[in-house]
Motif scaffolding. Structure first.
Motif, PDB file in Angstrom:
ATOM      1  N   LEU A  11      25.843  31.670  42.167  1.00  0.00           N
ATOM      2  CA  LEU A  11      25.580  32.488  40.987  1.00  0.00           C
ATOM      3  C   LEU A  11      26.806  32.616  40.081  1.00  0.00           C
ATOM      4  O   LEU A  11      26.757  33.333  39.082  1.00  0.00           O
ATOM      5  CB  LEU A  11      25.107  33.884  41.408  1.00  0.00           C
ATOM      6  CG  LEU A  11      23.782  33.952  42.171  1.00  0.00           C
ATOM      7  CD1 LEU A  11      23.436  35.390  42.538  1.00  0.00           C
ATOM      8  CD2 LEU A  11      22.646  33.328  41.364  1.00  0.00           C
ATOM      9  N   ARG A  12      27.880  31.932  40.451  1.00  0.00           N
ATOM     10  CA  ARG A  12      29.118  31.903  39.657  1.00  0.00           C
ATOM     11  C   ARG A  12      29.677  33.311  39.415  1.00  0.00           C
ATOM     12  O   ARG A  12      30.252  33.627  38.377  1.00  0.00           O
ATOM     13  CB  ARG A  12      28.865  31.211  38.313  1.00  0.00           C
ATOM     14  CG  ARG A  12      28.439  29.752  38.452  1.00  0.00           C
ATOM     15  CD  ARG A  12      28.253  29.100  37.100  1.00  0.00           C
ATOM     16  NE  ARG A  12      29.489  29.108  36.322  1.00  0.00           N
ATOM     17  CZ  ARG A  12      30.491  28.230  36.458  1.00  0.00           C
ATOM     18  NH1 ARG A  12      30.400  27.275  37.382  1.00  0.00           N
ATOM     19  NH2 ARG A  12      31.559  28.312  35.700  1.00  0.00           N
ATOM     20  N   VAL A  13      29.546  34.162  40.440  1.00  0.00           N
ATOM     21  CA  VAL A  13      30.089  35.514  40.334  1.00  0.00           C
ATOM     22  C   VAL A  13      31.613  35.522  40.225  1.00  0.00           C
ATOM     23  O   VAL A  13      32.175  36.278  39.420  1.00  0.00           O
ATOM     24  CB  VAL A  13      29.603  36.379  41.519  1.00  0.00           C
ATOM     25  CG1 VAL A  13      30.323  37.730  41.532  1.00  0.00           C
ATOM     26  CG2 VAL A  13      28.096  36.593  41.441  1.00  0.00           C
ATOM     27  N   LEU A  50      32.158  41.242  52.263  1.00  0.00           N
ATOM     28  CA  LEU A  50      31.353  41.319  51.049  1.00  0.00           C
ATOM     29  C   LEU A  50      32.188  41.128  49.786  1.00  0.00           C
ATOM     30  O   LEU A  50      31.713  40.566  48.805  1.00  0.00           O
ATOM     31  CB  LEU A  50      30.623  42.659  50.983  1.00  0.00           C
ATOM     32  CG  LEU A  50      29.523  42.887  52.020  1.00  0.00           C
ATOM     33  CD1 LEU A  50      28.888  44.252  51.815  1.00  0.00           C
ATOM     34  CD2 LEU A  50      28.473  41.800  51.943  1.00  0.00           C
ATOM     35  N   THR A  51      33.400  41.611  49.801  1.00  0.00           N
ATOM     36  CA  THR A  51      34.195  41.608  48.560  1.00  0.00           C
ATOM     37  C   THR A  51      35.060  40.365  48.387  1.00  0.00           C
ATOM     38  O   THR A  51      35.248  39.901  47.250  1.00  0.00           O
ATOM     39  CB  THR A  51      35.089  42.848  48.481  1.00  0.00           C
ATOM     40  OG1 THR A  51      35.977  42.882  49.622  1.00  0.00           O
ATOM     41  CG2 THR A  51      34.260  44.116  48.452  1.00  0.00           C
ATOM     42  N   MET A  52      35.592  39.821  49.456  1.00  0.00           N
ATOM     43  CA  MET A  52      36.621  38.793  49.304  1.00  0.00           C
ATOM     44  C   MET A  52      36.132  37.491  48.665  1.00  0.00           C
ATOM     45  O   MET A  52      36.877  36.877  47.883  1.00  0.00           O
ATOM     46  CB  MET A  52      37.291  38.497  50.648  1.00  0.00           C
ATOM     47  CG  MET A  52      38.180  39.642  51.146  1.00  0.00           C
ATOM     48  SD  MET A  52      39.175  40.432  49.845  1.00  0.00           S
ATOM     49  CE  MET A  52      40.137  39.054  49.247  1.00  0.00           C
ATOM     50  N   PRO A  53      34.905  37.007  48.945  1.00  0.00           N
ATOM     51  CA  PRO A  53      34.487  35.764  48.271  1.00  0.00           C
ATOM     52  C   PRO A  53      34.523  35.861  46.753  1.00  0.00           C
ATOM     53  O   PRO A  53      34.831  34.882  46.063  1.00  0.00           O
ATOM     54  CB  PRO A  53      33.045  35.564  48.780  1.00  0.00           C
ATOM     55  CG  PRO A  53      33.001  36.266  50.097  1.00  0.00           C
ATOM     56  CD  PRO A  53      33.898  37.452  49.925  1.00  0.00           C
ATOM     57  N   ALA A  54      34.215  37.035  46.200  1.00  0.00           N
ATOM     58  CA  ALA A  54      34.222  37.202  44.745  1.00  0.00           C
ATOM     59  C   ALA A  54      35.606  37.533  44.205  1.00  0.00           C
ATOM     60  O   ALA A  54      35.939  37.175  43.069  1.00  0.00           O
ATOM     61  CB  ALA A  54      33.236  38.310  44.346  1.00  0.00           C
ATOM     62  N   ILE A  55      36.430  38.195  45.017  1.00  0.00           N
ATOM     63  CA  ILE A  55      37.715  38.707  44.533  1.00  0.00           C
ATOM     64  C   ILE A  55      38.825  37.664  44.602  1.00  0.00           C
ATOM     65  O   ILE A  55      39.763  37.683  43.790  1.00  0.00           O
ATOM     66  CB  ILE A  55      38.113  39.964  45.329  1.00  0.00           C
ATOM     67  CG1 ILE A  55      37.069  41.064  45.129  1.00  0.00           C
ATOM     68  CG2 ILE A  55      39.489  40.479  44.920  1.00  0.00           C
ATOM     69  CD1 ILE A  55      36.834  41.419  43.679  1.00  0.00           C
ATOM     70  N   LEU A  56      38.743  36.736  45.530  1.00  0.00           N
ATOM     71  CA  LEU A  56      39.837  35.766  45.730  1.00  0.00           C
ATOM     72  C   LEU A  56      40.244  35.037  44.448  1.00  0.00           C
ATOM     73  O   LEU A  56      41.440  34.939  44.147  1.00  0.00           O
ATOM     74  CB  LEU A  56      39.464  34.764  46.822  1.00  0.00           C
ATOM     75  CG  LEU A  56      39.873  35.119  48.254  1.00  0.00           C
ATOM     76  CD1 LEU A  56      39.350  34.081  49.228  1.00  0.00           C
ATOM     77  CD2 LEU A  56      41.385  35.252  48.371  1.00  0.00           C
ATOM     78  N   PRO A  57      39.301  34.500  43.674  1.00  0.00           N
ATOM     79  CA  PRO A  57      39.718  33.827  42.435  1.00  0.00           C
ATOM     80  C   PRO A  57      40.416  34.755  41.445  1.00  0.00           C
ATOM     81  O   PRO A  57      41.307  34.324  40.702  1.00  0.00           O
ATOM     82  CB  PRO A  57      38.391  33.301  41.858  1.00  0.00           C
ATOM     83  CG  PRO A  57      37.468  33.222  43.017  1.00  0.00           C
ATOM     84  CD  PRO A  57      37.853  34.364  43.897  1.00  0.00           C
ATOM     85  N   VAL A  58      40.035  36.027  41.439  1.00  0.00           N
ATOM     86  CA  VAL A  58      40.681  36.984  40.541  1.00  0.00           C
ATOM     87  C   VAL A  58      42.119  37.224  40.980  1.00  0.00           C
ATOM     88  O   VAL A  58      43.033  37.323  40.150  1.00  0.00           O
ATOM     89  CB  VAL A  58      39.899  38.312  40.498  1.00  0.00           C
ATOM     90  CG1 VAL A  58      40.530  39.268  39.490  1.00  0.00           C
ATOM     91  CG2 VAL A  58      38.444  38.064  40.150  1.00  0.00           C
ATOM     92  N   LEU A  59      42.341  37.322  42.296  1.00  0.00           N
ATOM     93  CA  LEU A  59      43.705  37.482  42.806  1.00  0.00           C
ATOM     94  C   LEU A  59      44.576  36.311  42.365  1.00  0.00           C
ATOM     95  O   LEU A  59      45.736  36.499  41.958  1.00  0.00           O
ATOM     96  CB  LEU A  59      43.696  37.584  44.331  1.00  0.00           C
ATOM     97  CG  LEU A  59      42.937  38.760  44.958  1.00  0.00           C
ATOM     98  CD1 LEU A  59      43.090  38.732  46.468  1.00  0.00           C
ATOM     99  CD2 LEU A  59      43.420  40.088  44.403  1.00  0.00           C
TER     100      LEU A  59
END
Length: 426
Positions: free
Chosen positions: A293-295, A336-345
């Motif tokens: 979903l390209r979150v 739940l959070t890390m797959p979406a947050i890693l690219p932001v980090l």
């Protein structure tokens, strides 16, 4: 926002009584069936996530904790701390913080720390004049140190999910863990009066025996962390050898671990690990859905559009993690959070080790924040006190955890100094 909608949908399933692992499978499968008509290679996704050598460390660290709990190691830890600090202002509370800190470095489990230390410490603290609120609060808060001071099962899981060095994470948790322990001890010193003179002071010989026996349990974290630090063994090997060392201490030195105790510990560790592995399997499918979903790209774009700095983003994440901690437990929040947050980090150049310690502090607060507050449930079970009374007792410690988080955001060197000294390029 897609990410928040997915989280809300997942939380709704949990409130309907769906088990966590099932919700993590059902939601992605339903969404992907609508979006893509199904999930190709579902087996490969699950097996690929579970086929990790580092995951073996989690059940081994859990078993090490069970062995040390059933070996009644904390009796001497608390006895030694109490003997040294019992006449200091707030000494029984400070002794509880000291025992919790040391046991946290042995067990790696917050609930085990609160349960084991609480059974021994709460009656002693009440006996020597500490208030009920003070006694309940210091045990519940001291237990949270179990996942910050290494070894830590949540840190192992975070390292696996983010492909971060476990050794660097363990070292990064030491100084913040000691900082929080110092804050808790200072609060006991400031708020609790001088302990009553014990009518039955233990004789010097008994104090000396407790101190000598406690050296064995103190040697366990030194053995585990020292082996990792000096490259003698990996984190998984450290978990295995540490468990063996714990068995030797509990069975041969303390002579308190029976075969029945050991087998029950193995059974409990296996059940907990199996539950966690099922959640990890579901989280793999959830992460696949997030990617499809390209979150992550959506979050990176959102951060860029809003012009968030590192500090602003971290504050937003700490608030989100606090809200998630009201309804979810530690492992689920990480997955739940890390797959979406890693690219932001990566986009904001936030060090993963630094964020891992911040995440762990947020998880600590979740352990003492109702309604999903496992440490508070443990204190209620030990004492029979109303949950509202136990909840009020931790309010000062929640503020201290928030202060510790703010300090760590402002001064990342608190977490990164020790790993840097050890040669990790952070």
């Amino acid at each position: 926002m897609t990410f928040l909608l997915l989280l809300l949908a997942l939380i709704a399933l949990l409130y309907l009584g769906v088990p966590m692992f099932a919700a993590l499978f059902l939601l992605p499968l339903a969404v992907l069936y609508v979006v893509e008509g199904g999930v190709p290679a579902l087996g490969e996704i699950v097996i690929g996530k579970l086929n990790g050598y580092l995951l073996v460390a989690i059940p081994l660290f859990l078993l090490m904790a069970h062995v040390m709990v059933r070996g009644r190691v904390v009796d001497d830890l608390y006895g030694a701390a109490f003997a040294l600090l019992r006449r200091v202002r707030g000494g029984v509370g400070i002794a509880t913080v000291a025992a919790s800190t040391i046991f946290a470095a042995i067990s790696g489990s917050s609930v085990a720390t609160a349960l084991t230390v609480g059974k021994i410490a709460i009656p002693q603290m009440l006996r020597y004049g500490m208030s009920r609120r003070g006694a309940f609060g210091v045990v519940a808060a001291g237990g949270t140190l179990g996942i910050l001071i290494p070894p830590s099962a949540p840190m192992v899981l975070y390292a696996y999910v983010t492909e971060t060095s476990v050794a660097a994470l363990f070292l990064a948790g030491v100084v913040p863990g000691l900082m929080m322990a110092a804050m808790f001890a200072a609060w006991c010193f400031l708020t609790e009066g001088r302990a009553k003179a014990p009518p039955d002071d233990p004789p010097p010989a008994r104090i000396g025996t407790a101190l000598r026996r406690s050296l064995w349990s103190l040697s366990l974290p030194v053995f585990v962390l020292g082996g990792i630090y000096f490259g003698v063994f990996t984190a998984t090997e450290a978990a295995g050898t540490g468990t063996l060392y714990a068995i030797v201490i509990a069975a041969l030195v303390y002579r308190a671990l029976t075969l029945k105790d050991f087998l029950e510990g193995v059974s409990e560790a296996a059940r907990t690990a199996a539950m966690l592995l099922m959640i990890i399997a579901g989280a793999a499918v959830y992460g696949y859905m997030i990617t499809k979903l390209r979150v992550p790209q959506e979050l990176v774009g959102l951060v860029a559009d809003w012009g968030l700095s590192q500090t602003e983003f971290l504050i937003c994440m700490m608030l989100l993690l606090f809200l998630l901690g009201l309804v979810l437990e530690s492992f689920s929040i990480i997955l739940l959070t890390m797959p979406a947050i890693l690219p932001v980090l990566a986009a904001l150049d936030i060090d993963k080790v630094w964020y891992g310690v911040l995440l762990t502090l947020a998880l600590e607060m979740a352990l003492i924040t109702p309604p999903v507050a496992l440490n508070l449930v443990v204190i209620k079970a030990i004492t029979g006190a109303p949950l509202m009374e136990v909840s009020r007792s931790v309010l000062p410690y929640m503020l201290m955890l928030a202060l510790g988080t703010a300090l760590l955001i402002a001064f990342p060197g608190i977490a990164l100094w020790l790993p840097r000294q050890a040669g990790y390029g952070l």
